[in-house]
Design a protein around this motif. Structure first.
Motif, PDB file in Angstrom:
ATOM      1  N   LYS A  86       0.838  -1.212   0.000  1.00 28.63           N
ATOM      2  CA  LYS A  86       0.000   0.000   0.000  1.00 28.63           C
ATOM      3  C   LYS A  86       0.864   1.250   0.000  1.00 28.63           C
ATOM      4  O   LYS A  86       0.518   2.267  -0.585  1.00 28.63           O
ATOM      5  CB  LYS A  86      -0.931   0.002   1.215  1.00 28.63           C
ATOM      6  CG  LYS A  86      -2.100  -0.943   1.031  1.00 28.63           C
ATOM      7  CD  LYS A  86      -3.130  -0.768   2.119  1.00 28.63           C
ATOM      8  CE  LYS A  86      -4.393  -1.554   1.787  1.00 28.63           C
ATOM      9  NZ  LYS A  86      -5.148  -1.899   3.010  1.00 28.63           N
ATOM     10  N   GLN A  87       1.992   1.167   0.651  1.00 24.26           N
ATOM     11  CA  GLN A  87       2.897   2.329   0.730  1.00 24.26           C
ATOM     12  C   GLN A  87       3.626   2.561  -0.600  1.00 24.26           C
ATOM     13  O   GLN A  87       3.769   3.701  -1.024  1.00 24.26           O
ATOM     14  CB  GLN A  87       3.921   2.068   1.840  1.00 24.26           C
ATOM     15  CG  GLN A  87       5.010   3.118   1.955  1.00 24.26           C
ATOM     16  CD  GLN A  87       4.548   4.356   2.710  1.00 24.26           C
ATOM     17  OE1 GLN A  87       3.553   4.311   3.437  1.00 24.26           O
ATOM     18  NE2 GLN A  87       5.248   5.455   2.519  1.00 24.26           N
ATOM     19  N   GLU A 200      14.273   3.574   3.196  1.00 21.47           N
ATOM     20  CA  GLU A 200      12.818   3.756   3.063  1.00 21.47           C
ATOM     21  C   GLU A 200      12.053   2.605   3.710  1.00 21.47           C
ATOM     22  O   GLU A 200      10.973   2.786   4.262  1.00 21.47           O
ATOM     23  CB  GLU A 200      12.423   3.819   1.580  1.00 21.47           C
ATOM     24  CG  GLU A 200      12.805   5.090   0.870  1.00 21.47           C
ATOM     25  CD  GLU A 200      12.528   4.985  -0.622  1.00 21.47           C
ATOM     26  OE1 GLU A 200      11.497   5.503  -1.068  1.00 21.47           O
ATOM     27  OE2 GLU A 200      13.345   4.376  -1.352  1.00 21.47           O
ATOM     28  N   LEU A 201      12.623   1.399   3.635  1.00 20.52           N
ATOM     29  CA  LEU A 201      11.923   0.203   4.123  1.00 20.52           C
ATOM     30  C   LEU A 201      11.994   0.049   5.637  1.00 20.52           C
ATOM     31  O   LEU A 201      11.011  -0.305   6.294  1.00 20.52           O
ATOM     32  CB  LEU A 201      12.561  -1.053   3.535  1.00 20.52           C
ATOM     33  CG  LEU A 201      12.141  -1.546   2.171  1.00 20.52           C
ATOM     34  CD1 LEU A 201      12.954  -2.787   1.827  1.00 20.52           C
ATOM     35  CD2 LEU A 201      10.647  -1.855   2.140  1.00 20.52           C
ATOM     36  N   PRO A 203      12.089   1.805   8.443  1.00 22.54           N
ATOM     37  CA  PRO A 203      11.161   2.336   9.430  1.00 22.54           C
ATOM     38  C   PRO A 203       9.823   1.601   9.462  1.00 22.54           C
ATOM     39  O   PRO A 203       9.125   1.606  10.476  1.00 22.54           O
ATOM     40  CB  PRO A 203      10.954   3.792   8.977  1.00 22.54           C
ATOM     41  CG  PRO A 203      12.090   4.109   8.073  1.00 22.54           C
ATOM     42  CD  PRO A 203      12.515   2.809   7.459  1.00 22.54           C
ATOM     43  N   LEU A 204       9.461   0.951   8.352  1.00 22.08           N
ATOM     44  CA  LEU A 204       8.176   0.245   8.284  1.00 22.08           C
ATOM     45  C   LEU A 204       8.313  -1.230   8.650  1.00 22.08           C
ATOM     46  O   LEU A 204       7.315  -1.938   8.764  1.00 22.08           O
ATOM     47  CB  LEU A 204       7.622   0.331   6.859  1.00 22.08           C
ATOM     48  CG  LEU A 204       7.328   1.729   6.337  1.00 22.08           C
ATOM     49  CD1 LEU A 204       7.090   1.706   4.841  1.00 22.08           C
ATOM     50  CD2 LEU A 204       6.124   2.302   7.057  1.00 22.08           C
ATOM     51  N   CYS A 205       9.550  -1.714   8.811  1.00 23.19           N
ATOM     52  CA  CYS A 205       9.801  -3.151   8.982  1.00 23.19           C
ATOM     53  C   CYS A 205      10.698  -3.404  10.179  1.00 23.19           C
ATOM     54  O   CYS A 205      11.917  -3.581  10.014  1.00 23.19           O
ATOM     55  CB  CYS A 205      10.489  -3.734   7.757  1.00 23.19           C
ATOM     56  SG  CYS A 205       9.581  -3.626   6.245  1.00 23.19           S
ATOM     57  N   PRO A 206      10.134  -3.469  11.388  1.00 19.12           N
ATOM     58  CA  PRO A 206      10.976  -3.736  12.548  1.00 19.12           C
ATOM     59  C   PRO A 206      11.737  -5.057  12.361  1.00 19.12           C
ATOM     60  O   PRO A 206      11.158  -6.031  11.892  1.00 19.12           O
ATOM     61  CB  PRO A 206       9.970  -3.855  13.704  1.00 19.12           C
ATOM     62  CG  PRO A 206       8.693  -3.278  13.187  1.00 19.12           C
ATOM     63  CD  PRO A 206       8.716  -3.364  11.698  1.00 19.12           C
ATOM     64  N   GLY A 207      13.032  -5.048  12.665  1.00 14.92           N
ATOM     65  CA  GLY A 207      13.826  -6.283  12.576  1.00 14.92           C
ATOM     66  C   GLY A 207      14.228  -6.635  11.162  1.00 14.92           C
ATOM     67  O   GLY A 207      14.669  -7.756  10.894  1.00 14.92           O
ATOM     68  N   LEU A 208      14.110  -5.692  10.237  1.00 16.26           N
ATOM     69  CA  LEU A 208      14.448  -5.992   8.832  1.00 16.26           C
ATOM     70  C   LEU A 208      15.900  -6.452   8.715  1.00 16.26           C
ATOM     71  O   LEU A 208      16.794  -5.927   9.382  1.00 16.26           O
ATOM     72  CB  LEU A 208      14.254  -4.738   7.970  1.00 16.26           C
ATOM     73  CG  LEU A 208      14.448  -4.929   6.463  1.00 16.26           C
ATOM     74  CD1 LEU A 208      13.357  -5.831   5.887  1.00 16.26           C
ATOM     75  CD2 LEU A 208      14.449  -3.574   5.738  1.00 16.26           C
TER      76      LEU A 208
END
Ligand code: TXA
Ligand code: MG
Length: 324
Positions: A86-87, A200-201, A203-208
């Motif tokens: 969606k982002q 960019e990714l 902040p939206l994906c904890p533990g990336l």
């Protein structure tokens, strides 16, 4: 170079007809040109692998024109991946989703997850929205060679294998999509860095984390020699100077246009902008490959933003694999 008479144009009706009939159509996207075929038609899928000379263990991305379409062939949308789609859709992000039986084994190389993305290019979006099926499309280059960012690149190399090349102009981003999946514990892992940056990714994906060599499946873009010119290519370490090779061709990250002694010296971005360097990367690698140099030497980009994807491609072009 010969184009073998491939038809290049902007006729969406023709592109639709050909795809419905199981033929191959090269499609523009914001990242690179794709070699498109009917995503649910085994014959069309087989043609894609044959045209690229690509091993069938290397799975394909399905391209869609709407979120609703995805629901017709995946069994669920993990909430994190839905948020990412969606982002960033339409845009240079591919997500790995659990597939239904509607997706042929050839698309996923038998894996349980299918790679899906909604590209951000007006012509291709219009095309995808006219079709009742997703379009499978790897980058439109012979397996292992440099990806195409202009219609002419496709004509030169795969013109004999495609029925039509939809010309959408030069690609805006210039490196392939970023691929994100979930590991067996449901944690996000980046399988390939590309047009959406780590910054960019994260902040939206904890533990990336980056998918590691022990993760299955691995992306065959992971093969150490990929996106490669035919001329031997050496990548300089940061700060290391180019050797003085009279037969060499040189690819600077940044250098003012006027300072480049032609013809075998190139710059990814005269002004040092990373986005420009990404857009120019494959065009410059191609030009350098054809410039008559016996050996090529290249500089790395700053390791931030799209620079990480650029460096990943440069390492692979030099046969060094991801971390070499
Ligand atoms: O920007 C892009 O992604 C371009 C444009 C045309 O959309 N496409 C592209 O496709 O780069 P390709 O086939 O050249 O690279 C796709 C990568 C391959 O390395 C493949 O292994 C990986 O995606 N991949 C595809 N399906 C996968 C799956 N089910 N699991 C893991 N990796 C997958
Ligand atoms: Mg590719």
């Amino acid at each position: 170079m010969p184009s073998f008479g491939a038809v290049i144009g902007q006729d969406l009706g023709e592109a639709c007809r050909l795809l419905i009939a199981g033929k191959l159509v090269a499609i523009p996207t914001e990242t690179v040109y794709g070699l498109g075929g009917h995503g649910f038609d085994e014959k069309a899928l087989t043609r894609i692998f044959e045209a690229k000379n690509r091993p069938t263990f290397d799975p394909l991305i399905l391209h869609v024109g709407s979120m609703e379409q995805v629901a017709t062939f995946v069994s669920q949308w993990p909430p994190l991946l839905l948020r990412l789609a969606k982002q960033f859709w339409p845009g240079p992000l591919t997500v790995l989703l659990p597939r239904t039986v509607l997706v042929p084994d050839l698309v996923t190389a038998g894996l349980p997850a299918v790679a899906v993305r909604m590209p951000d290019h007006p012509l291709t979006l219009a095309l995808l929205r006219r079709l009742p099926f997703p379009v499978a499309a790897p980058s439109a280059n012979p397996f292992g060679y440099i990806s195409p960012t202009e219609a002419a690149h496709v004509a030169q190399q795969l013109g004999h294998a495609v029925s039509y090349i939809l010309d959408g102009g030069p690609c805006r981003v210039g490196v392939e999509s970023t691929i994100v999946g979930l590991d067996e514990w449901g944690n996000p892992a980046v399988v390939r860095l590309g047009g959406i940056s780590w910054e960019e990714l994260e902040p939206l994906c904890p533990g990336l984390r980056m998918a590691s060599a022990t993760d299955r499946p691995r992306a065959p873009g992971e093969l150490p020699s990929h996106y490669a010119p035919r001329t031997p290519f050496t990548l300089m370490k940061p700060g290391q100077e180019f050797p003085k090779d009279p037969d060499g061709g040189y690819i600077y990250f940044a250098a003012p246009e006027a300072s480049l002694p032609r013809p075998r010296v190139f710059a990814l971005s005269p002004g040092g902008e990373i986005e420009v360097a990404a857009r120019e990367l494959y065009r410059v690698l191609r030009a350098a490959d054809l410039c008559g140099a016996k050996r090529l030497y290249g500089q790395m980009a700053p390791e931030k933003g799209l620079g990480r994807a650029i460096n990943d491609r440069l390492r692979r072009a030099a046969g060094l694999g991801a971390k070499g």
